[in-house]
Enzyme design. Structure first.
Site, PDB file in Angstrom:
ATOM      1  N   LYS A  45       0.844  -1.202   0.000  1.00  0.00           N
ATOM      2  CA  LYS A  45       0.000   0.000   0.000  1.00  0.00           C
ATOM      3  C   LYS A  45       0.877   1.250   0.000  1.00  0.00           C
ATOM      4  O   LYS A  45       2.075   1.173   0.304  1.00  0.00           O
ATOM      5  CB  LYS A  45      -0.911  -0.016   1.233  1.00  0.00           C
ATOM      6  CG  LYS A  45      -0.152   0.046   2.563  1.00  0.00           C
ATOM      7  CD  LYS A  45      -1.062  -0.263   3.741  1.00  0.00           C
ATOM      8  CE  LYS A  45      -0.281  -0.240   5.035  1.00  0.00           C
ATOM      9  NZ  LYS A  45      -1.004  -0.875   6.146  1.00  0.00           N
ATOM     10  N   TYR A  59      15.867  30.864   7.572  1.00  0.00           N
ATOM     11  CA  TYR A  59      14.694  31.535   8.156  1.00  0.00           C
ATOM     12  C   TYR A  59      14.775  31.563   9.678  1.00  0.00           C
ATOM     13  O   TYR A  59      15.102  30.544  10.306  1.00  0.00           O
ATOM     14  CB  TYR A  59      13.415  30.779   7.780  1.00  0.00           C
ATOM     15  CG  TYR A  59      13.024  30.878   6.329  1.00  0.00           C
ATOM     16  CD1 TYR A  59      12.699  32.094   5.746  1.00  0.00           C
ATOM     17  CD2 TYR A  59      12.942  29.734   5.550  1.00  0.00           C
ATOM     18  CE1 TYR A  59      12.307  32.160   4.410  1.00  0.00           C
ATOM     19  CE2 TYR A  59      12.554  29.786   4.220  1.00  0.00           C
ATOM     20  CZ  TYR A  59      12.236  31.011   3.656  1.00  0.00           C
ATOM     21  OH  TYR A  59      11.862  31.075   2.345  1.00  0.00           O
ATOM     22  N   MET A 104      11.612  24.848   2.112  1.00  0.00           N
ATOM     23  CA  MET A 104      10.776  24.008   1.260  1.00  0.00           C
ATOM     24  C   MET A 104      11.624  23.142   0.322  1.00  0.00           C
ATOM     25  O   MET A 104      11.363  21.946   0.156  1.00  0.00           O
ATOM     26  CB  MET A 104       9.820  24.871   0.432  1.00  0.00           C
ATOM     27  CG  MET A 104       8.861  24.051  -0.405  1.00  0.00           C
ATOM     28  SD  MET A 104       7.743  25.021  -1.427  1.00  0.00           S
ATOM     29  CE  MET A 104       6.628  25.690  -0.222  1.00  0.00           C
ATOM     30  N   ARG A 124     -10.418  -0.446  14.912  1.00  0.00           N
ATOM     31  CA  ARG A 124     -10.428   0.323  13.672  1.00  0.00           C
ATOM     32  C   ARG A 124     -11.481  -0.328  12.778  1.00  0.00           C
ATOM     33  O   ARG A 124     -12.661  -0.185  13.021  1.00  0.00           O
ATOM     34  CB  ARG A 124      -9.007   0.297  13.069  1.00  0.00           C
ATOM     35  CG  ARG A 124      -8.758   1.307  11.999  1.00  0.00           C
ATOM     36  CD  ARG A 124      -7.288   1.368  11.564  1.00  0.00           C
ATOM     37  NE  ARG A 124      -6.792   0.129  10.981  1.00  0.00           N
ATOM     38  CZ  ARG A 124      -5.570  -0.021  10.469  1.00  0.00           C
ATOM     39  NH1 ARG A 124      -4.704   0.988  10.505  1.00  0.00           N
ATOM     40  NH2 ARG A 124      -5.182  -1.163   9.942  1.00  0.00           N
TER      41      ARG A 124
HETATM   42  C1  LIG Z   1      -0.168  -1.797   6.884  1.00  0.00           C
HETATM   43  C2  LIG Z   1      -0.740  -3.087   7.310  1.00  0.00           C
HETATM   44  C3  LIG Z   1       0.088  -4.208   7.496  1.00  0.00           C
HETATM   45  C4  LIG Z   1       1.584  -4.151   7.449  1.00  0.00           C
HETATM   46  O1  LIG Z   1       2.071  -3.561   8.643  1.00  0.00           O
HETATM   47  P1  LIG Z   1       3.623  -3.573   8.985  1.00  0.00           P
HETATM   48  O2  LIG Z   1       3.694  -3.043  10.356  1.00  0.00           O
HETATM   49  O3  LIG Z   1       4.287  -2.671   7.987  1.00  0.00           O
HETATM   50  O4  LIG Z   1       4.094  -4.968   8.861  1.00  0.00           O
HETATM   51  C5  LIG Z   1      -0.523  -5.423   7.776  1.00  0.00           C
HETATM   52  N1  LIG Z   1      -1.865  -5.524   7.881  1.00  0.00           N
HETATM   53  C6  LIG Z   1      -2.691  -4.458   7.747  1.00  0.00           C
HETATM   54  C7  LIG Z   1      -4.160  -4.642   7.905  1.00  0.00           C
HETATM   55  C8  LIG Z   1      -2.156  -3.202   7.473  1.00  0.00           C
HETATM   56  O5  LIG Z   1      -2.972  -2.145   7.354  1.00  0.00           O
END
Ligand SMILES: *Cc1c(COP(=O)(O)O)cnc(C)c1O
Length: 389
Positions: free
Chosen positions: A39, A272, A320, A137
């Site tokens: 992801k 800055y 930036m 969640r």
């Molecule tokens: C992001 C995610 C993972 C992976 O998590 P890591 O800590 O990077 O291993 C696994 N399962 C779900 C449901 C996630 O959202």
């Protein structure tokens, strides 16, 4: 788009990724499936390139957050199973089926919607049931008093027309954290998960093909939770304390070059706000790496980058598009010299801790302006710039 530019870039070491995959594969054994979490553009590494390699190496599943991320992979020759962990609007069900994408189902309302849409378009949607065992969640709530209604809801979801429940999963909240309380919490989550599975399977009179829950923390520390498939993200990319313990290698090295060097007298305010004032004659370099590239402005004047001659402190506010580094005692470092922001020499774990965050956030923050250079067998095989054009 190709990049011709050596301004600031991320080197993605596919050999390190292959090493990490093989090490983890050896660790879990041949009977446990491997899902690679890709992801958020594979945590900033490039989901297409990462997925291609995982597919080639024989990984079993991929996971993304959205249908756009999943279809991007399908349009780039990724044919292996893909699970969407997050929300997909019901209007997209026909595309999920068309592209053969597996969808997480997290509650009764979603199961009903997805079923209805799948029936409407005359297909079958492959789903994995998500159980909330304590992450609070997504997922069917099953803890304590909710056990019976949770199990009932899951059974109902699994029996709806147009859905095929291939898998069931849950997510750990503290599997990567130390201490007895976190261990107890994780064990409770796992116990609840297996209790739910047992109860659902008895009621349905069938087994789930894939039961999974082990994220990075659990792959490293709780082998009993591996079940049919593990689901690591961070470990695959080689960051965090567990990666070090398991001999994994960091996949991304973020690098930049010194663009300008000037020497200032004592008492010169830098950048800055003038929060840093030179306390000696100072040879100061400017590097083209700022918060629009993914640096954290909160790290201003607090972190150290790595030159070929050793660590160099970052000075003054991070801007930036650039920031300053102190090269006073690094006389061999010149305009054009490479500086590693994090990577094989400058651990991302240290920088993440300084920023009071986790390595995930740093690699995800590397912006699309930073081209990714891919290395395989030690040679650069692809340069990708994410800007349009
Ligand atoms: C992001 C995610 C993972 C992976 O998590 P890591 O800590 O990077 O291993 C696994 N399962 C779900 C449901 C996630 O959202």
């Amino acid at each position: 788009m190709d990049s011709t530019l050596k301004r600031t870039w991320a080197e993605i070491d596919l050999d390190a990724l292959a090493h990490n995959y093989k090490t983890l594969r050896d660790r879990i054994g041949a009977n446990v499936k491997f899902l690679g979490v890709v992801k958020a553009d594979a945590y900033g590494h490039g989901s297409v390139q990462v997925s291609r390699l995982l597919q080639e190496l024989g990984a079993d599943y991929l996971a993304v957050s959205s249908i756009d991320e999943a279809i991007e992979l399908r349009l780039n020759d990724i044919t292996m199973p893909i699970l969407i962990l997050g929300h997909t609007p019901k209007e997209q069900v026909s595309r999920l089926i068309e592209y053969n994408i597996t969808q997480a189902v997290t509650c009764k309302a979603k199961a009903l919607e997805y079923s209805e849409e799948a029936v409407k378009c005359g297909g079958t949607l492959k789903i994995h049931i998500k159980v909330d065992t304590g992450m609070s969640r997504l997922g069917y709530l099953c803890d304590g008093d909710y056990f019976d209604t949770g199990v009932e809801g899951i059974c109902e979801g699994c029996s709806l027309p147009g859905l095929y429940a291939e898998g069931i999963f849950t997510h750990f909240a503290v599997s990567d954290e130390p201490g007895d309380a976190c261990k107890a919490y994780t064990e409770h989550q796992f116990q609840l998960f297996t209790d739910v599975i047992k109860s659902v399977e008895e009621k349905l009179g069938r087994r789930f093909a894939i039961r999974h829950c082990a994220n990075t923390g659990a792959v490293a520390r709780y082998p009993e939770t591996w079940l049919d498939m593990v689901r690591p993200g961070l470990l695959l990319y080689g960051y965090g304390e567990f990666a070090d313990e398991l001999g994994l290698q960091p996949v991304m090295s973020l690098k930049t070059t010194v663009s300008t060097i000037k020497t200032y007298p004592t008492g010169t305010a830098i950048s800055y706000g003038g929060i840093y004032v030179t306390d000696k004659t100072t040879r100061m370099g400017v590097i083209p790496y700022g918060y629009a590239d993914g640096f954290f402005r909160a790290l201003s004047n607090r972190c150290t980058l790595m030159s070929d001659e050793g660590p160099v402190p970052q000075r003054g506010k991070i801007c930036m598009d650039m920031c300053m580094i102190d090269l006073t005692d690094k006389m061999q470092i010149d305009v054009g010299s490479e500086i590693e922001i994090f990577g094989k020499k400058n651990s991302i774990n240290v920088m993440a801790a300084l920023a009071n965050t986790i390595p995930y956030e740093l690699t995800c923050a590397v912006s699309k302006r930073v081209p990714r250079f891919y290395y395989r067998n030690g040679k650069m095989i692809e340069k990708e710039l994410l800007l349009r054009g």
